[in-house]
Design a protein around this motif. Structure first.
Motif, mmCIF file in Angstrom:
data_model
loop_
_atom_site.group_PDB
_atom_site.id
_atom_site.type_symbol
_atom_site.label_atom_id
_atom_site.label_comp_id
_atom_site.label_asym_id
_atom_site.label_seq_id
_atom_site.Cartn_x
_atom_site.Cartn_y
_atom_site.Cartn_z
ATOM 1 N N LYS A 281 -3.236 -7.811 10.042
ATOM 2 C CA LYS A 281 -4.107 -6.721 9.620
ATOM 3 C C LYS A 281 -3.902 -6.440 8.139
ATOM 4 O O LYS A 281 -2.886 -6.836 7.565
ATOM 5 C CB LYS A 281 -3.908 -5.467 10.461
ATOM 6 C CG LYS A 281 -2.548 -4.830 10.417
ATOM 7 C CD LYS A 281 -2.449 -3.810 11.558
ATOM 8 C CE LYS A 281 -1.217 -2.921 11.405
ATOM 9 N NZ LYS A 281 -1.385 -1.858 10.424
ATOM 10 N N ASN B 144 -4.965 -3.141 6.647
ATOM 11 C CA ASN B 144 -5.441 -1.785 6.372
ATOM 12 C C ASN B 144 -4.358 -0.868 5.815
ATOM 13 O O ASN B 144 -4.574 0.322 5.632
ATOM 14 C CB ASN B 144 -6.042 -1.155 7.631
ATOM 15 C CG ASN B 144 -5.039 -1.071 8.775
ATOM 16 O OD1 ASN B 144 -3.950 -1.612 8.695
ATOM 17 N ND2 ASN B 144 -5.428 -0.401 9.843
ATOM 18 N N GLN B 145 -3.183 -1.407 5.558
ATOM 19 C CA GLN B 145 -2.112 -0.616 4.957
ATOM 20 C C GLN B 145 -2.069 -0.931 3.470
ATOM 21 O O GLN B 145 -2.609 -1.947 3.012
ATOM 22 C CB GLN B 145 -0.782 -0.939 5.649
ATOM 23 C CG GLN B 145 0.422 -0.150 5.188
ATOM 24 C CD GLN B 145 0.302 1.358 5.359
ATOM 25 O OE1 GLN B 145 -0.426 2.023 4.586
ATOM 26 N NE2 GLN B 145 0.988 1.903 6.352
ATOM 27 N N HIS B 146 -1.431 -0.084 2.711
ATOM 28 C CA HIS B 146 -1.342 -0.306 1.270
ATOM 29 C C HIS B 146 -0.041 0.274 0.748
ATOM 30 O O HIS B 146 0.558 1.162 1.375
ATOM 31 C CB HIS B 146 -2.523 0.353 0.548
ATOM 32 C CG HIS B 146 -2.554 1.841 0.745
ATOM 33 N ND1 HIS B 146 -2.021 2.724 -0.145
ATOM 34 C CD2 HIS B 146 -3.031 2.586 1.772
ATOM 35 C CE1 HIS B 146 -2.179 3.964 0.314
ATOM 36 N NE2 HIS B 146 -2.785 3.911 1.476
ATOM 37 N N PHE B 147 0.388 -0.254 -0.383
ATOM 38 C CA PHE B 147 1.507 0.336 -1.105
ATOM 39 C C PHE B 147 1.007 0.621 -2.521
ATOM 40 O O PHE B 147 0.667 -0.302 -3.257
ATOM 41 C CB PHE B 147 2.709 -0.606 -1.148
ATOM 42 C CG PHE B 147 3.838 -0.076 -1.985
ATOM 43 C CD1 PHE B 147 4.494 1.080 -1.624
ATOM 44 C CD2 PHE B 147 4.218 -0.714 -3.146
ATOM 45 C CE1 PHE B 147 5.519 1.592 -2.402
ATOM 46 C CE2 PHE B 147 5.242 -0.212 -3.934
ATOM 47 C CZ PHE B 147 5.892 0.939 -3.558
ATOM 48 N N GLU C 237 -0.335 -7.563 6.618
ATOM 49 C CA GLU C 237 0.720 -7.409 7.616
ATOM 50 C C GLU C 237 0.533 -8.448 8.721
ATOM 51 O O GLU C 237 -0.521 -8.496 9.350
ATOM 52 C CB GLU C 237 0.690 -6.003 8.208
ATOM 53 C CG GLU C 237 0.964 -4.919 7.177
ATOM 54 C CD GLU C 237 0.844 -3.522 7.762
ATOM 55 O OE1 GLU C 237 1.845 -2.817 7.832
ATOM 56 O OE2 GLU C 237 -0.270 -3.159 8.166
#
Lengths: 306, 243
Positions: free
Chosen positions: B37, B39-42, B49
């Motif tokens: 996936k 859809n996460q961010h830093f 991921e």
């Protein structure tokens, strides 16, 4: 055109009270949406809860006719204290509308709370109680963020709660603060995720998922945090209260030494280095200690959910 | 507190640039890609991921890959990631792992259940997240090798093909950048990722375009390798002259 008159009656002994019977005009074949009034509701006094209300629908064509059974319906009712606050929104179509699975857990965790402080306290206790078994503090990895590094990966956290792998059992303070505040805010609490910084010595505490007192983690080779993050009220300054589901502090008059008396910080004012508030219970008043443990309100946020 | 990590002492891989990277599921022997996936961010960087399940053990490893626009951005992002740890300073990996990445850190336990490293413009984090804890150093090397080692060309029928690769400037003064134009395709339209290398200068991304930045006067070349999810590749090089 024949006028069809229909009484609808709901039989329920629950927080929604009763559905007041009314006429519904079906002469056009489809009435469209029809509002019904609830009477004798008990929502205001129910406290946080989730309930399933079953309604038995009946009708009759004339006032003197006997009631006829129509159907049964079941409705899940979540009783929260106020409209959920950010990150939850009330915008149609938004992915940040309250998630029913979060409501399921949050209403269980905060059950029967009558005010938001009580609800946040109960949620804090239940999040901390997820360890050991479901989650534990990331001592092995040095206290990394696993669920909330950017947005809050609530999907993966819920997977963990259901017994799946999620992002693993390890969490840190950022994860705990985010979980706590997000699940409390869906009940109507109004908490931020905010940090204290930077590089400060620690008093002994019991991290989530562990059973022993230690200032940090015994495998770290040091007794400091680079930062710490909690659920925080208001402007997230020293005068506001915090909720911390990541660790239990020492509640007695000497938090830097044994014996220890465990307490979760729930609605505990952050405070300063001269009075026994959260700050001095977390970090001793020594060089490199409490003086370095400063509120960082510029970091306060409410992570969006994914 | 960043200085505790001494970023000024970190190695740098300037002449490598990874673009549009993606794991296809066949890169890690013994492991099955269970989920991917993005859809996460830093901060401003998306996190790719990947959840890998071991074929025999009750083990799962999460591999997070953060592509950035340059080695400088990767190093800055890596410093930020290190600061997201509550420990004051993560330990560097043991000497026997000195070849992993430009710089690599692990957790303070001996379990090696987590690993963080950068290579050129790429940031990578590995975490053992399954019921059975596994060491992650071999997987870390496997991922790093994807960035640094030239893969096999593969079967002619399944190989991607680089249709166009050229620099807008063939000659340029040192310190000057030029856009690299690239067009490639996979025979069945699978996504491709690219590995750029050069022997004189660095490669980075500016405004969604890949650019070559000349370093010192002399002859050199820029090479691109296109990689498809099967690991099949095609390669092309172009000469560059730095004045």
């Amino acid at each position: 055109m024949k006028l069809i008159r229909l009484f609808v009656k709901a039989i329920a002994g629950n927080v929604l009270g009763e559905v007041q019977e009314r006429w519904v005009d079906l002469s056009a074949g489809d009435s469209g949406f029809v509002p019904f009034s609830l009477i004798n509701t008990n929502l205001a006094n129910a406290g946080v809860s989730k309930r399933t209300t079953e309604w038995r629908w009946q009708y009759r064509l004339n006032a003197r006719d006997p009631w006829q059974e129509l159907r049964h319906t079941a409705h899940r009712i979540y009783v929260v204290l106020r409209t959920p606050t950010l990150p939850w929104v009330q915008t149609a179509g938004s992915t940040q509308l309250p998630w029913t699975e979060v409501l399921d857990y949050a209403c269980d965790w905060g059950v029967l709370s009558g005010d938001i402080d009580q609800a946040a306290t109960k949620v804090t206790e239940r999040v901390y109680a997820l360890g050991p078994g479901t989650m534990r503090y990331d001592c092995p990895g040095g206290g990394a963020t696993h669920y909330a590094i950017g947005s809050f990966d609530c999907t993966k956290f819920l997977e963990l709660l259901r017994g799946g792998p999620g992002n693993g059992e390890l969490v840190n303070c950022t994860d705990c603060a985010t979980i706590l505040s997000t699940f409390a805010n869906i009940l109507g609490c109004d908490l931020w995720q905010s940090r204290m910084e930077y590089g400060f010595q620690l008093n002994p505490f019991i991290a989530v998922g562990y059973g022993a007192w230690y200032p940090g983690c015994s495998n770290w080779g040091g007794t400091s945090f680079s930062y710490h993050e909690v659920a925080w009220k208001g402007a997230c300054t020293a005068s506001e209260a915090v909720f911390d589901a990541c660790l239990q502090l020492d509640a007695d008059a000497a938090p830097d030494s044994a014996p220890h008396s465990p307490v979760l910080a729930t609605n505990m004012v952050f405070g300063d280095c001269s009075s026994l508030g959260y700050r001095l219970r977390l970090s001793p008043n020594t060089p490199g200690g409490c003086g370095n443990c400063n509120p960082a309100p510029a970091t306060r946020k409410r992570r969006a959910l994914i | 507190m960043t200085s505790a990590y001494h970023p000024e002492k970190w190695n740098v891989t300037k002449n490598l640039f990874i673009w549009q990277f993606a794991l296809g599921g066949k890169e890690l022997p013994g492991w099955v890609l269970a989920e991917a996936k993005a859809n996460q961010h830093f901060k401003e960087y998306p996190i790719l991921e990947y959840y890998w399940r071991h074929q025999e053990k009750n083990a799962m490893v999460k591999i997070d890959v953060i592509p950035t626009a340059s080695w400088k951005e990767a190093q800055a992002g890596f410093r930020g990631l290190l600061q997201e740890h509550m420990i004051l300073q993560l330990p560097a990996v043991p000497d026997k792992m000195a070849l992993l990445g430009d710089v690599a850190y692990t957790g303070p336990s001996d379990e090696m259940r987590n690993m963080l490293f950068i290579r050129a413009n790429m940031i990578v984090m590995l975490n053992s997240i399954g019921r059975e804890t596994v060491r992650t150093e071999q997987l870390a090397f496997d991922v790093d090798n994807l960035f640094t080692r030239k893969q096999h060309a593969g079967n002619g029928k399944t190989r991607p093909e680089i249709l166009q690769f050229e620099a807008e400037l063939r000659e340029m003064p040192a310190g000057r950048a030029t856009v690299l134009n690239l067009r490639a395709e996979d025979p069945v339209q699978r996504p491709l990722w690219y590995r750029f290398t050069t022997d004189n200068g660095e490669i980075l991304q500016e405004n969604d375009r890949v650019v070559y930045l000349a370093e010192k006067p002399g002859e050199g070349k820029v090479t691109v390798l296109a990689v498809n999810p099967e690991g099949d590749t095609d390669e092309k090089s172009i000469p560059v002259k730095v004045l």
